[in-house]
Design a protein around this motif. Sequence first.
Motif, PDB file in Angstrom:
ATOM      1  N   CYS A 176     -28.818 -46.296  23.101  1.00  0.00           N
ATOM      2  CA  CYS A 176     -28.320 -46.202  21.629  1.00  0.00           C
ATOM      3  C   CYS A 176     -27.029 -46.970  21.534  1.00  0.00           C
ATOM      4  O   CYS A 176     -26.767 -47.142  20.206  1.00  0.00           O
ATOM      5  CB  CYS A 176     -28.502 -44.780  21.300  1.00  0.00           C
ATOM      6  SG  CYS A 176     -30.046 -43.800  21.220  1.00  0.00           S
ATOM      7  N   GLU A 208     -26.705 -40.127  15.657  1.00  0.00           N
ATOM      8  CA  GLU A 208     -26.468 -38.834  14.999  1.00  0.00           C
ATOM      9  C   GLU A 208     -27.112 -37.750  16.357  1.00  0.00           C
ATOM     10  O   GLU A 208     -28.528 -37.960  16.875  1.00  0.00           O
ATOM     11  CB  GLU A 208     -27.438 -38.638  13.797  1.00  0.00           C
ATOM     12  CG  GLU A 208     -27.385 -37.168  13.255  1.00  0.00           C
ATOM     13  CD  GLU A 208     -27.921 -37.073  11.972  1.00  0.00           C
ATOM     14  OE1 GLU A 208     -27.361 -37.000  11.003  1.00  0.00           O
ATOM     15  OE2 GLU A 208     -29.000 -36.812  11.969  1.00  0.00           O
ATOM     16  N   MET A 226     -29.691 -45.904  12.096  1.00  0.00           N
ATOM     17  CA  MET A 226     -29.124 -45.043  12.903  1.00  0.00           C
ATOM     18  C   MET A 226     -30.044 -44.384  13.936  1.00  0.00           C
ATOM     19  O   MET A 226     -31.106 -44.032  13.611  1.00  0.00           O
ATOM     20  CB  MET A 226     -28.534 -44.028  11.755  1.00  0.00           C
ATOM     21  CG  MET A 226     -27.932 -42.927  12.645  1.00  0.00           C
ATOM     22  SD  MET A 226     -27.140 -41.564  11.551  1.00  0.00           S
ATOM     23  CE  MET A 226     -25.672 -42.406  10.982  1.00  0.00           C
ATOM     24  N   TRP A 285     -18.525 -44.838  21.204  1.00  0.00           N
ATOM     25  CA  TRP A 285     -18.844 -45.093  20.049  1.00  0.00           C
ATOM     26  C   TRP A 285     -17.561 -45.311  18.917  1.00  0.00           C
ATOM     27  O   TRP A 285     -17.510 -46.332  18.217  1.00  0.00           O
ATOM     28  CB  TRP A 285     -19.651 -43.997  19.107  1.00  0.00           C
ATOM     29  CG  TRP A 285     -21.007 -44.191  19.471  1.00  0.00           C
ATOM     30  CD1 TRP A 285     -22.059 -44.616  18.518  1.00  0.00           C
ATOM     31  CD2 TRP A 285     -22.041 -44.283  20.380  1.00  0.00           C
ATOM     32  NE1 TRP A 285     -23.206 -44.824  18.831  1.00  0.00           N
ATOM     33  CE2 TRP A 285     -23.262 -44.783  20.286  1.00  0.00           C
ATOM     34  CE3 TRP A 285     -21.611 -43.792  21.783  1.00  0.00           C
ATOM     35  CZ2 TRP A 285     -24.164 -44.680  21.250  1.00  0.00           C
ATOM     36  CZ3 TRP A 285     -22.651 -43.963  22.897  1.00  0.00           C
ATOM     37  CH2 TRP A 285     -24.214 -44.261  22.520  1.00  0.00           C
ATOM     38  N   GLU A 327     -25.178 -48.961  17.968  1.00  0.00           N
ATOM     39  CA  GLU A 327     -25.558 -48.554  16.691  1.00  0.00           C
ATOM     40  C   GLU A 327     -25.211 -47.116  16.547  1.00  0.00           C
ATOM     41  O   GLU A 327     -24.883 -46.299  17.330  1.00  0.00           O
ATOM     42  CB  GLU A 327     -27.019 -48.601  16.628  1.00  0.00           C
ATOM     43  CG  GLU A 327     -27.895 -47.628  17.633  1.00  0.00           C
ATOM     44  CD  GLU A 327     -29.574 -47.904  17.394  1.00  0.00           C
ATOM     45  OE1 GLU A 327     -30.095 -47.588  16.292  1.00  0.00           O
ATOM     46  OE2 GLU A 327     -30.155 -48.440  18.620  1.00  0.00           O
ATOM     47  N   PRO A 328     -24.973 -46.824  15.083  1.00  0.00           N
ATOM     48  CA  PRO A 328     -24.548 -45.553  14.775  1.00  0.00           C
ATOM     49  C   PRO A 328     -25.427 -44.482  15.428  1.00  0.00           C
ATOM     50  O   PRO A 328     -26.805 -44.657  15.513  1.00  0.00           O
ATOM     51  CB  PRO A 328     -24.548 -45.483  13.283  1.00  0.00           C
ATOM     52  CG  PRO A 328     -24.503 -46.771  12.851  1.00  0.00           C
ATOM     53  CD  PRO A 328     -25.238 -47.556  14.098  1.00  0.00           C
ATOM     54  N   LYS A 350     -18.387 -47.463  15.764  1.00  0.00           N
ATOM     55  CA  LYS A 350     -19.684 -47.177  15.177  1.00  0.00           C
ATOM     56  C   LYS A 350     -19.581 -45.668  14.993  1.00  0.00           C
ATOM     57  O   LYS A 350     -18.944 -44.714  15.497  1.00  0.00           O
ATOM     58  CB  LYS A 350     -20.935 -47.414  16.312  1.00  0.00           C
ATOM     59  CG  LYS A 350     -21.109 -48.744  16.544  1.00  0.00           C
ATOM     60  CD  LYS A 350     -21.618 -49.576  15.480  1.00  0.00           C
ATOM     61  CE  LYS A 350     -21.838 -51.176  15.801  1.00  0.00           C
ATOM     62  NZ  LYS A 350     -21.955 -51.829  14.835  1.00  0.00           N
TER      63      LYS A 350
END
Length: 94
Positions: A25, A31, A1, A55, A28-29, A60
Amino acid sequence: MAALALPETLDLKAAGPLKAAFLQCRGEPIEVEAGQVRRLGGLCLQILLAASKAWAQDGKAFSIKGPSEAFLETTRLFGADGALLSADIHGANS
């Protein structure tokens, strides 16, 4: 992540680097750490909204971790709380 820490000031000057960071990014997941945000401008909010949507379209995870009160309040003032704050938020005090 992937993890992306937002800067204290998200103004016009921060928009380009913010967009570039999200593009790096993509796929991909992610945060997004929003605890340091003290000022959130409209253009950067649009970038956050677009990233959240991208996302979601990619299937994702897109989560916002520990948003500051300023981040939450500005999002509400812009009327984007339904769109952005519906993302997975960890540590929100609302």
